[in-house]
Design a protein around this motif. Structure first.
Motif, short mmCIF file in Angstrom:
data_model
loop_
_atom_site.label_atom_id
_atom_site.label_comp_id
_atom_site.label_asym_id
_atom_site.label_seq_id
_atom_site.Cartn_x
_atom_site.Cartn_y
_atom_site.Cartn_z
N ASN A 195 4.89 -13.50 -5.79
CA ASN A 195 3.99 -12.68 -4.99
C ASN A 195 4.10 -11.23 -5.43
N ARG A 196 3.09 -10.46 -5.08
CA ARG A 196 3.09 -9.03 -5.37
C ARG A 196 2.79 -8.27 -4.09
N HIS A 197 3.46 -7.16 -3.93
CA HIS A 197 3.23 -6.31 -2.77
C HIS A 197 2.61 -5.01 -3.23
N ILE A 198 1.45 -4.68 -2.70
CA ILE A 198 0.78 -3.43 -3.05
C ILE A 198 0.96 -2.45 -1.90
N GLU A 199 1.62 -1.36 -2.19
CA GLU A 199 1.87 -0.37 -1.15
C GLU A 199 0.63 0.47 -0.93
N GLY A 200 0.29 0.67 0.32
CA GLY A 200 -0.86 1.48 0.65
C GLY A 200 -0.52 2.96 0.56
N GLU A 201 -1.56 3.79 0.44
CA GLU A 201 -1.33 5.24 0.36
C GLU A 201 -0.92 5.77 1.73
N THR A 202 0.02 6.65 1.71
CA THR A 202 0.47 7.26 2.96
C THR A 202 -0.23 8.59 3.13
N SER A 203 -0.75 8.80 4.32
CA SER A 203 -1.47 10.07 4.60
C SER A 203 -0.47 11.14 4.98
N LEU A 204 -0.75 12.37 4.55
CA LEU A 204 0.13 13.48 4.85
C LEU A 204 -0.31 14.18 6.14
#
Length: 204
Positions: A195-204
């Protein structure tokens, strides 16, 4: 006879599995029956729709409905001190249901002379469809989507039957035992597919 055996074994196993999940979620007796029936017959209903069998065929399984009701009632009436030990067997009954119904679904599609792809789809839907509906109704992530290998065993059963590698009653019973064993190993030893995990963008 082989077809009937797998139908009965799968029905009992999935009816008990659904009843156990319902009691874990503290459903009343009506909820236990509904979840058990959905688990035992949901996958077959979805399969029938996709391979061209009238949905009304589901209502011709009167004996299997009676068997499911007896199995669910037996589990519901179990004493509490014994029932707490039964709950941990939920995955085992689910493994039995997966194996029995995956083989049953593949045999059903093969008997209708469907292509290999349809045989595999029938095996997967019959083996895991009811469990998916059960888990969704119970507010759980479906077993087929969890980390441990699940639907892959149903796919393997479908392929072995579609290619005629497992066709005689003895071969089918051995396949059933193998799938149950592999599924138990899957959740016992946490076997996983890549499996692969794609990290979402974190908002500042």
């Amino acid at each position: 006879m082989t077809w009937e055996v797998f139908s009965i074994v799968g029905t009992i196993a999935f009816a008990i599995s659904g009843a156990i999940v319902a009691m874990e979620e503290e459903y009343d007796i009506l909820g236990v029956y509904i979840l058990g029936i959905v688990t035992a017959f949901g996958g077959g209903a979805v399969r029938n729709l996709l391979i061209g069998v009238p949905i009304s065929a589901l209502w011709e399984q009167g004996m299997l409905f009676q068997i499911a009701l007896v199995a669910m009632t037996t589990v519901f009436l179990f004493p509490n001190n014994l029932l707490k030990h039964w709950r941990k067997w939920g995955n085992f009954f689910d493994a039995i249901g997966l194996a029995a119904f995956a083989i049953q679904g593949a045999l059903y599609a093969t008997g209708m002379s469907h292509p290999i792809s349809a045989v595999v789809v029938a095996a997967v839907l019959t083996g895991s469809g009811g469990g998916i509906i059960r888990d969704l109704l119970a507010g759980r992530k479906p077993l087929v989507l969890r980390a441990e290998i699940y639907a892959a065993w149903a796919i393997a059963a479908g392929l072995l039957i579609a290619f005629g590698i497992a066709s005689s009653p003895l071969e089918l019973y051995l396949l059933f035992a193998a799938i149950v064993t592999l599924r138990v190993f899957s959740y016992t030893y946490k076997w996983k597919l890549p499996n692969r995990h794609i990290e979402g963008e974190t908002s500042l």
